[in-house]
Motif scaffolding. Structure first.
Motif, PDB file in Angstrom:
ATOM      1  N   TYR A  49     -13.830   8.214  22.302  1.00  0.00           N
ATOM      2  CA  TYR A  49     -14.110   6.935  22.957  1.00  0.00           C
ATOM      3  C   TYR A  49     -13.424   6.867  24.326  1.00  0.00           C
ATOM      4  CZ  TYR A  49     -14.244   1.927  23.864  1.00  0.00           C
ATOM      5  OH  TYR A  49     -14.442   0.695  24.436  1.00  0.00           O
ATOM      6  N   GLU A  50     -12.195   7.387  24.391  1.00  0.00           N
ATOM      7  CA  GLU A  50     -11.421   7.372  25.633  1.00  0.00           C
ATOM      8  C   GLU A  50     -11.787   8.524  26.565  1.00  0.00           C
ATOM      9  OE1 GLU A  50      -9.285   5.031  26.582  1.00  0.00           O
ATOM     10  OE2 GLU A  50      -9.412   3.884  24.733  1.00  0.00           O
ATOM     11  N   ARG A  71     -11.240  11.788  25.960  1.00  0.00           N
ATOM     12  CA  ARG A  71     -10.132  12.747  25.941  1.00  0.00           C
ATOM     13  C   ARG A  71     -10.275  13.684  24.743  1.00  0.00           C
ATOM     14  NH1 ARG A  71      -6.930   7.706  26.405  1.00  0.00           N
ATOM     15  NH2 ARG A  71      -6.442   7.466  28.596  1.00  0.00           N
ATOM     16  N   GLN A 129      -4.985  12.859  23.735  1.00  0.00           N
ATOM     17  CA  GLN A 129      -4.737  11.539  23.153  1.00  0.00           C
ATOM     18  C   GLN A 129      -3.355  11.488  22.504  1.00  0.00           C
ATOM     19  OE1 GLN A 129      -6.895   8.990  23.557  1.00  0.00           O
ATOM     20  NE2 GLN A 129      -5.429   7.609  22.634  1.00  0.00           N
TER      21      GLN A 129
END
Length: 60
Positions: free
Chosen positions: A27-28, A30, A35
């Motif tokens: 989602y980020e 990464r 993360q």
């Protein structure tokens, strides 16, 4: 250890938690490794904000 030399750390993690970590990392945008590094840095920053700088005896 050189300034930018990387070290390895093994972590045992259950499948459900690892799947959730991958979900958040995706989602980020990464990798799971990136993360985890962000989470570790955030934890250290929060600790130092409350308790002061951690002295490791090593140069930054």
């Amino acid at each position: 250890m050189a300034k930018n030399e990387l070290r390895h750390l093994t972590v045992r993690i259950d499948d459900k938690t690892l799947d959730k970590l991958h979900y958040v990392a995706d989602y980020e945008g990464r990798s799971a490794n990136s993360q985890i590094l962000i989470l570790i840095r955030d934890c250290i920053e929060a600790y130092e904000a409350k308790h002061g700088e951690i002295k490791t005896g090593k140069r930054d």
